[in-house]
Design a protein around this motif. Sequence first.
Motif, mmCIF file in Angstrom:
data_model
loop_
_atom_site.group_PDB
_atom_site.id
_atom_site.type_symbol
_atom_site.label_atom_id
_atom_site.label_comp_id
_atom_site.label_asym_id
_atom_site.label_seq_id
_atom_site.Cartn_x
_atom_site.Cartn_y
_atom_site.Cartn_z
ATOM 1 N N GLU A 184 36.235 59.686 35.503
ATOM 2 C CA GLU A 184 35.110 58.997 34.649
ATOM 3 C C GLU A 184 34.885 57.767 35.295
ATOM 4 O OE1 GLU A 184 33.963 60.489 32.134
ATOM 5 O OE2 GLU A 184 35.250 62.339 32.600
ATOM 6 N N LEU A 185 33.523 57.333 35.084
ATOM 7 C CA LEU A 185 33.159 55.978 35.436
ATOM 8 C C LEU A 185 33.443 54.963 34.197
ATOM 9 C CD1 LEU A 185 29.695 56.472 37.442
ATOM 10 C CD2 LEU A 185 32.027 55.693 38.323
ATOM 11 N N THR A 186 34.694 54.420 34.135
ATOM 12 C CA THR A 186 34.893 53.679 33.016
ATOM 13 C C THR A 186 34.893 52.278 33.441
ATOM 14 O OG1 THR A 186 37.337 53.899 33.224
ATOM 15 C CG2 THR A 186 36.258 55.537 32.032
ATOM 16 N N GLY A 187 35.105 51.280 32.522
ATOM 17 C CA GLY A 187 34.988 49.883 32.968
ATOM 18 C C GLY A 187 34.673 48.836 31.615
ATOM 19 N N GLU A 188 35.245 47.725 31.861
ATOM 20 C CA GLU A 188 34.993 46.555 30.956
ATOM 21 C C GLU A 188 33.594 46.198 30.987
ATOM 22 O OE1 GLU A 188 36.062 44.389 28.375
ATOM 23 O OE2 GLU A 188 38.191 44.210 28.291
ATOM 24 N N ALA A 189 32.786 47.065 30.480
ATOM 25 C CA ALA A 189 31.182 46.718 30.652
ATOM 26 C C ALA A 189 30.871 45.285 30.710
ATOM 27 C CB ALA A 189 30.367 47.265 29.420
ATOM 28 N N PHE A 190 31.430 44.290 30.041
ATOM 29 C CA PHE A 190 30.912 42.955 30.182
ATOM 30 C C PHE A 190 31.869 42.096 31.046
ATOM 31 C CE2 PHE A 190 29.443 44.720 26.089
ATOM 32 C CZ PHE A 190 28.248 44.707 26.056
ATOM 33 N N SER A 191 32.883 42.517 31.633
ATOM 34 C CA SER A 191 33.519 42.000 32.671
ATOM 35 C C SER A 191 32.532 41.907 33.862
ATOM 36 C CB SER A 191 34.803 42.512 33.006
ATOM 37 O OG SER A 191 35.708 42.324 32.088
ATOM 38 N N THR A 192 33.036 40.567 34.720
ATOM 39 C CA THR A 192 32.594 40.629 36.247
ATOM 40 C C THR A 192 33.276 41.388 37.133
ATOM 41 O OG1 THR A 192 33.675 38.845 36.796
ATOM 42 C CG2 THR A 192 31.520 38.393 35.563
ATOM 43 N N VAL A 193 32.626 41.831 38.053
ATOM 44 C CA VAL A 193 33.471 42.544 39.259
ATOM 45 C C VAL A 193 34.905 41.894 39.703
ATOM 46 C CG1 VAL A 193 33.447 43.618 41.640
ATOM 47 C CG2 VAL A 193 31.335 43.804 40.308
ATOM 48 N N TRP A 194 34.618 40.534 39.990
ATOM 49 C CA TRP A 194 35.815 39.874 40.397
ATOM 50 C C TRP A 194 36.862 39.740 39.364
ATOM 51 C CZ3 TRP A 194 37.179 37.472 45.025
ATOM 52 C CH2 TRP A 194 38.061 36.565 44.642
ATOM 53 N N ASP A 195 36.406 39.683 37.995
ATOM 54 C CA ASP A 195 37.466 39.487 36.992
ATOM 55 C C ASP A 195 38.016 40.956 36.683
ATOM 56 O OD1 ASP A 195 36.831 36.950 36.631
ATOM 57 O OD2 ASP A 195 35.913 37.216 34.962
ATOM 58 N N THR A 196 37.368 41.952 36.633
ATOM 59 C CA THR A 196 37.958 43.140 36.560
ATOM 60 C C THR A 196 39.117 43.733 37.732
ATOM 61 O OG1 THR A 196 37.574 45.540 35.621
ATOM 62 C CG2 THR A 196 36.189 44.902 37.460
ATOM 63 N N VAL A 197 38.647 43.248 39.016
ATOM 64 C CA VAL A 197 39.594 43.533 39.919
ATOM 65 C C VAL A 197 40.949 42.807 39.994
ATOM 66 C CG1 VAL A 197 39.695 43.746 42.469
ATOM 67 C CG2 VAL A 197 37.731 44.534 41.426
ATOM 68 N N SER A 198 40.551 41.509 39.598
ATOM 69 C CA SER A 198 41.630 40.575 39.644
ATOM 70 C C SER A 198 42.642 41.129 38.521
ATOM 71 C CB SER A 198 41.333 39.245 39.320
ATOM 72 O OG SER A 198 40.413 38.729 40.195
ATOM 73 N N PHE A 199 41.945 41.441 37.224
ATOM 74 C CA PHE A 199 42.783 42.175 36.082
ATOM 75 C C PHE A 199 43.680 43.238 36.632
ATOM 76 C CE2 PHE A 199 43.464 45.368 32.726
ATOM 77 C CZ PHE A 199 43.949 44.549 32.032
ATOM 78 N N SER A 200 43.238 44.153 37.591
ATOM 79 C CA SER A 200 43.918 45.285 37.782
ATOM 80 C C SER A 200 45.141 44.719 38.644
ATOM 81 C CB SER A 200 43.212 46.130 38.822
ATOM 82 O OG SER A 200 42.091 46.729 37.814
ATOM 83 N N ARG A 201 44.962 43.913 39.392
ATOM 84 C CA ARG A 201 46.013 43.170 40.342
ATOM 85 C C ARG A 201 47.251 42.624 39.387
ATOM 86 N NH1 ARG A 201 47.068 42.037 45.576
ATOM 87 N NH2 ARG A 201 48.826 40.344 45.960
ATOM 88 N N GLY A 202 46.783 42.042 38.343
ATOM 89 C CA GLY A 202 47.661 41.189 37.524
ATOM 90 C C GLY A 202 48.361 42.286 36.731
ATOM 91 N N LEU A 203 47.749 43.118 36.283
ATOM 92 C CA LEU A 203 48.142 44.323 35.334
ATOM 93 C C LEU A 203 49.498 45.099 36.089
ATOM 94 C CD1 LEU A 203 47.943 45.761 32.642
ATOM 95 C CD2 LEU A 203 46.574 47.441 33.929
ATOM 96 N N PHE A 204 49.356 45.308 37.291
ATOM 97 C CA PHE A 204 50.431 45.750 38.314
ATOM 98 C C PHE A 204 51.202 44.681 38.559
ATOM 99 C CE2 PHE A 204 49.520 50.242 39.224
ATOM 100 C CZ PHE A 204 48.460 50.395 38.449
ATOM 101 N N GLY A 205 51.433 43.631 38.199
ATOM 102 C CA GLY A 205 52.587 42.562 38.350
ATOM 103 C C GLY A 205 52.301 41.932 39.557
ATOM 104 N N LYS A 206 51.294 41.926 40.273
ATOM 105 C CA LYS A 206 51.056 41.116 41.606
ATOM 106 C C LYS A 206 50.600 39.929 41.417
ATOM 107 C CE LYS A 206 52.105 44.491 45.096
ATOM 108 N NZ LYS A 206 52.599 44.240 46.392
ATOM 109 N N PRO A 207 51.172 38.794 41.987
ATOM 110 C CA PRO A 207 50.859 37.347 42.141
ATOM 111 C C PRO A 207 49.179 37.536 42.448
ATOM 112 C CG PRO A 207 52.156 37.595 43.685
ATOM 113 C CD PRO A 207 52.195 38.989 43.089
ATOM 114 N N ALA A 208 48.285 36.745 41.881
ATOM 115 C CA ALA A 208 46.993 36.547 42.254
ATOM 116 C C ALA A 208 46.742 36.262 43.671
ATOM 117 C CB ALA A 208 46.430 35.574 41.196
ATOM 118 N N SER A 209 45.949 36.734 44.262
ATOM 119 C CA SER A 209 45.432 36.707 45.697
ATOM 120 C C SER A 209 43.950 36.868 45.903
ATOM 121 C CB SER A 209 46.332 37.747 46.634
ATOM 122 O OG SER A 209 45.980 37.687 47.689
#
Lengths: 316, 253
Positions: A88-113
Amino acid sequence: MSDATVIHVEGLSKVYDSGFQALKGIDLEIRRGEIFALLGPNGAGKTTLISVICGLVNASGGKVLVDGHDNVHDYREARSRIGLVPQELTGEAFSTVWDTVSFSRGLFGKPASPVHIEKILRSLSLWEKRRSKLITLSGGMKRRVLIAKALAHEPQILFLDEPTAGVDVELRRDMWEVVRSLRENGVTIILTTHYIEEAEEMADRIGVIRAGELVLVEEKRELMRKLGSKALTLHLSEPLTRIPEALAGHDLTLEEDGHALVYTYDAARQGEGEEEPAGIAELLADLEAAGIHFKDLHTRQSSLEEIFVSLVREGA
Amino acid sequence: MNWRSVKTIYVAEMARSLRTVLQSIVSPVISTSLYFVVFGAAIGTRISEVDGVSYGAFIVPGLIMLMLLTQSVSNASFGIFFPRFTGTIYEILSAPISYFEVVLGFVGAAATKSVILGLIVLATASLFVPFTIAHPLMMLLFLVLTSLTFSLLGFIIGIWADGFEKLQLVPLLVITPLTFLGGTFYSIDMLPPVWQVVTLANPVVYLVSGFRWSFYGMGDVSIWASLGMIALFLAVSLAVVNWIFRSGYRLKP
């Protein structure tokens, strides 16, 4: 479990609360670094299998090891290795591409990069869109964002559930390129698909799932060789009304109102020490002798699609 | 403990309320302020003192509590319901994080918002009615514990709800009536004797009473009963959340 195995699935079963048995004792080994395509009709259990491995659905029985780590008892290790691109094409509609991808990284416990995120966005042609909100993106772009999210934590294994469903042809080709380059970087890829063309194009190995059972797991080449057949079509200069006696020894059929002779032979006979597909030289010699001339010829091999349809029909 | 994941959820949730600052901060502050204006400043001057406190000051703790309960529940329930509704929950379920960490991120953010709101409303109230805080530390403790507990309750509702209607059901039909009847606008001494007993079955009475005690050093029930009640709430909510994750209820088929 050897080092070459990155996912080990053993006796996996799933019965939903409704009583529907989606998986019936699946055994499967995914090899490190391969592209594995899981094919099957709707409702066969493709998504359930992926969901159990990724931790979205509880198994009713059996076990899953990801790089040697049990996906229930040692879920942190197991899940940290996996990236999942859902159907399914899901996603936080009002997030930016950058934010949502960075969120995923943080969610998996990786330091920001930011460097890594930039690399991913560029490789998926999303860099220009990094400040766009998801709601403003087209379906194909959203699909890319989901892939970027799944890759944000640098997984070793990537699951793509119907990655190109609803994606136009051009974008599908782009997506294939992305998947190939991921494989070159050592990522193991498991994809489910309806498009047999996709599996045919990309997969190293193919698994066919039907009604919760894996009916076949095979190298793609081997599968095409074993189950495929080849046909040589000769377009005749002069139409024939029937196949001449002199050619009765060959497996021929007359098509296109006598304008074409079709010779069908087993693709498996190729490559077994024979320089040439059996019978073609003889056939051509016999044609010459019988005075039959042709103006054109072509060969075709049965596609994975035909193989797949026949496999799925067999059990129906 | 995977603090980075917790922080990521927490920050994303806080950012969500900043994006919707009108709805999540300005609107509750304005609506609560209206109560202060009408009941405190306008009508309050015509009502005699309650338990030696002016009526306007008397209703401050109860009104903050009313706002705290409804905002905690709706914030936290929306926070977890929304990813379920849009489907982005898949990412949280597939991430290498424990259930406890997921709760900490979502509920922690919702509770933080409630505490901030509580403090803003408190500051706003002081513009309309003069009041004192006898036990500021206890006041803060109540503020934090109530925010936390009702954010947990909201989280549970957000998982239980399978539509927007159910999401609104509990705050509108349970929390608000219980708070109105829980001594926000009156001391339960003012009720007929029978209702004084019945009202003790309303858990919100204990919360309002305890909170008011921290302001004026007196309440309808003892401060220990209030603390006991909030601790009980917290324990029950934690137990339910624990069960939800263990069973996979509404999250993992």
